[in-house]
Scaffold this motif. Structure first.
Motif, mmCIF file in Angstrom:
data_model
loop_
_atom_site.group_PDB
_atom_site.id
_atom_site.type_symbol
_atom_site.label_atom_id
_atom_site.label_comp_id
_atom_site.label_asym_id
_atom_site.label_seq_id
_atom_site.Cartn_x
_atom_site.Cartn_y
_atom_site.Cartn_z
ATOM 1 N N SER A 172 73.709 41.058 2.599
ATOM 2 C CA SER A 172 74.587 39.912 2.424
ATOM 3 C C SER A 172 75.312 40.036 1.098
ATOM 4 O O SER A 172 74.760 40.552 0.121
ATOM 5 C CB SER A 172 73.792 38.600 2.439
ATOM 6 N N GLN A 173 76.535 39.566 1.054
ATOM 7 C CA GLN A 173 77.271 39.532 -0.207
ATOM 8 C C GLN A 173 76.879 38.326 -1.046
ATOM 9 O O GLN A 173 77.401 38.146 -2.149
ATOM 10 C CB GLN A 173 78.779 39.516 0.091
ATOM 11 N N GLU A 174 75.950 37.521 -0.513
ATOM 12 C CA GLU A 174 75.498 36.302 -1.197
ATOM 13 C C GLU A 174 74.024 36.452 -1.601
ATOM 14 O O GLU A 174 73.133 36.288 -0.774
ATOM 15 C CB GLU A 174 75.632 35.099 -0.269
ATOM 16 N N PRO A 175 73.738 36.770 -2.861
ATOM 17 C CA PRO A 175 72.338 36.882 -3.293
ATOM 18 C C PRO A 175 71.508 35.641 -2.994
ATOM 19 O O PRO A 175 70.326 35.746 -2.657
ATOM 20 C CB PRO A 175 72.461 37.138 -4.799
ATOM 21 N N ALA A 176 72.116 34.470 -3.093
ATOM 22 C CA ALA A 176 71.370 33.234 -2.810
ATOM 23 C C ALA A 176 70.932 33.179 -1.355
ATOM 24 O O ALA A 176 69.876 32.626 -1.040
ATOM 25 C CB ALA A 176 72.228 32.018 -3.155
ATOM 26 N N LEU A 177 71.733 33.755 -0.470
ATOM 27 C CA LEU A 177 71.366 33.776 0.939
ATOM 28 C C LEU A 177 70.169 34.691 1.169
ATOM 29 O O LEU A 177 69.270 34.375 1.958
ATOM 30 C CB LEU A 177 72.550 34.231 1.792
ATOM 31 N N VAL A 178 70.124 35.823 0.470
ATOM 32 C CA VAL A 178 68.978 36.729 0.584
ATOM 33 C C VAL A 178 67.706 36.030 0.118
ATOM 34 O O VAL A 178 66.650 36.132 0.745
ATOM 35 C CB VAL A 178 69.229 38.024 -0.220
ATOM 36 N N ASP A 179 67.800 35.285 -0.970
ATOM 37 C CA ASP A 179 66.646 34.516 -1.441
ATOM 38 C C ASP A 179 66.215 33.486 -0.400
ATOM 39 O O ASP A 179 65.024 33.250 -0.195
ATOM 40 C CB ASP A 179 66.979 33.824 -2.762
#
Length: 289
Positions: A175-182
């Motif tokens: 994902s280009q969104e680190p917060a989404l990975v978290d």
């Protein structure tokens, strides 16, 4: 144990009892290879000097076996490669596959259902690794970036369920969104216990799922104790991210890179300079040479 910055040591090597290091285990990305995707000559020379002292060197990585092979060769390593976080352990010299611990087809299908929900599908690129091949749904920017760094050509198969006749070695959601990975980690750790699935991230944008028996610590233990007959006190391991934590905890001497997350540094016994500052060479000089 206190958190350490790049410039500070969690332990003072000068006050250590003499270390009997016999095995040096190195992560690839963020440890021996930075943005250049190559190993610097300084690190190669330091590893070579360690090998000249009789210390064996191994690579432990989240990468595919095929993607890790060139780094193994560049270091002149002779031990099996611990690939896919240790799910796949293979000796390049003999092609012997010592260990393969895949994810069950049922669990892989469940994860795919989750990744393809309406709120996630357009925000994730999902990779399945089967028999050391990379399968993806479709071409996109994230997969293309991954292809360039890994030098692996993915196979585009549309619906990933079409290739689930075999069990995946690893499942990766980019994902280009680190917060989404978290958030993926948080959500799926509530759904699956550690006895059901190993979940980690190797960089802020990579969510990884593997067999519950898999982690780099278990892989290094297998290499050291079962294959080489040495103890954990004889192992020095260097890594830079959350997927290295178990390996750093297992090793007699666990070293974090200077640009590792604070939580990883806090678990290490020594913090090396960053990958761009040839931190692995500095650690070898400090504790081996």
């Amino acid at each position: 144990m206190p958190q350490a910055s790049t410039a500070e040591q969690v332990i003072d090597s000068k006050n250590l009892e003499p270390l009997d290091i016999r095995l040096l285990v190195l992560d690839i990305d963020g440890t021996i290879a930075g943005e250049s995707n190559e190993i610097s000559e300084t690190v190669k020379q330091a590893v070579g000097k360690a090998q000249a002292k009789g210390i064996q060197v191994a690579i432990a990585t989240g990468r595919m076996y095929r993607s890790a092979l060139r780094f193994h060769q560049a270091l002149g390593a002779t031990l099996p490669i611990l690939a896919y976080q240790g799910a796949w352990i293979q000796d390049p010299a003999t092609d012997k596959l010592y260990q393969h611990l895949p994810v069950s087809r049922t669990t892989a299908a469940e994860l795919l259902d989750y990744f393809e929900t309406e709120t996630l599908r357009s925000r994730l690129a999902v990779h399945f690794y089967i028999n050391d091949q990379l399968y993806v749904r479709e071409r996109n920017d994230q997969t293309e970036s991954y292809r360039k760094r890994s030098t692996i050509q993915p196979q585009f198969v549309g619906d990933l369920r079409n290739i689930l006749n075999d069990e995946p070695t690893k499942i990766l959601a980019l994902s280009q969104e680190p917060a989404l990975v978290d958030q993926l980690l948080l959500d799926l750790r509530q759904k699956y216990t550690p006895e059901e699935l190993y979940l980690t991230k190797s960089v802020p944008t990579f969510f990884e799922a593997a067999n519950p028996a898999v982690n780099k610590g278990n892989a290094v233990r297998f290499l050291a104790e079962d294959l080489l007959g040495i103890n954990r006190e004889n192992v020095m391991a260097i890594g830079d991210n959350f997927n290295d934590v178990e390996m750093l905890e297992y090793a007699g001497l666990g070293i974090a890179m200077g640009d590792a997350p604070p939580e990883v540094k806090a678990l290490a016994q020594w913090v090396a300079p960053s990958v761009d500052e040839d931190g692995v060479a500095a650690a070898i000089e400090e504790f081996i040479l």
